[in-house]
Design a protein around this motif. Sequence first.
Motif, PDB file in Angstrom:
ATOM      1  N   LYS A 118      -5.664  -7.632   4.733  1.00 44.13           N
ATOM      2  CA  LYS A 118      -6.480  -7.292   4.096  1.00 44.13           C
ATOM      3  C   LYS A 118      -6.021  -5.785   3.086  1.00 44.13           C
ATOM      4  O   LYS A 118      -6.479  -5.441   1.941  1.00 44.13           O
ATOM      5  CB  LYS A 118      -7.393  -6.970   4.961  1.00 44.13           C
ATOM      6  N   LYS A 119      -5.076  -5.464   3.782  1.00 41.71           N
ATOM      7  CA  LYS A 119      -4.838  -3.833   3.018  1.00 41.71           C
ATOM      8  C   LYS A 119      -3.989  -4.259   1.736  1.00 41.71           C
ATOM      9  O   LYS A 119      -4.068  -3.214   0.880  1.00 41.71           O
ATOM     10  CB  LYS A 119      -3.718  -3.275   4.125  1.00 41.71           C
ATOM     11  N   GLY A 171       2.304  -6.489   2.826  1.00 39.12           N
ATOM     12  CA  GLY A 171       0.863  -5.674   3.172  1.00 39.12           C
ATOM     13  C   GLY A 171       1.101  -5.609   4.953  1.00 39.12           C
ATOM     14  O   GLY A 171       1.830  -6.029   5.778  1.00 39.12           O
ATOM     15  N   LYS A 172       0.929  -4.039   5.760  1.00 39.40           N
ATOM     16  CA  LYS A 172       0.252  -4.336   7.026  1.00 39.40           C
ATOM     17  C   LYS A 172      -0.853  -5.193   7.361  1.00 39.40           C
ATOM     18  O   LYS A 172      -0.214  -5.253   8.288  1.00 39.40           O
ATOM     19  CB  LYS A 172      -0.502  -2.858   6.988  1.00 39.40           C
ATOM     20  N   GLU A 212       0.787  -1.058   0.008  1.00 41.87           N
ATOM     21  CA  GLU A 212      -0.333  -0.204   0.011  1.00 41.87           C
ATOM     22  C   GLU A 212       1.260   1.859   0.062  1.00 41.87           C
ATOM     23  O   GLU A 212       0.208   2.460   0.044  1.00 41.87           O
ATOM     24  CB  GLU A 212      -0.861  -0.269   1.042  1.00 41.87           C
ATOM     25  N   ARG A 263      -6.427  -4.814  -0.913  1.00 42.85           N
ATOM     26  CA  ARG A 263      -7.144  -3.533  -1.210  1.00 42.85           C
ATOM     27  C   ARG A 263      -6.551  -2.979  -2.829  1.00 42.85           C
ATOM     28  O   ARG A 263      -6.479  -2.443  -3.109  1.00 42.85           O
ATOM     29  CB  ARG A 263      -7.440  -3.124   0.139  1.00 42.85           C
TER      30      ARG A 263
END
Length: 71
Positions: free
Chosen positions: A37-38, A33-34, A7, A41
């Motif tokens: 889900k991130k 990702g962090k 992200e 996205r």
Amino acid sequence: MISLLAEEFIYQSLISGKELGYDTYVMPESILGKSPKKKERAIKKLKSRGVGYTGVIVPVIPTLLCQCEQL
């Protein structure tokens, strides 16, 4: 592209490359990702902006090796 945070670093680099006229691709297995889900996205957002998607990492390695041998 292989890097870290989907992200942040990946997103900006791939979008910038796309805006400069390059064909850009993301390899989800090679980025973080962090949170899951991130990451997902960010990948969806990249796809919607025209960035290619590939899940194949192995064919990249022989290509890179061949290019290095030519140098």
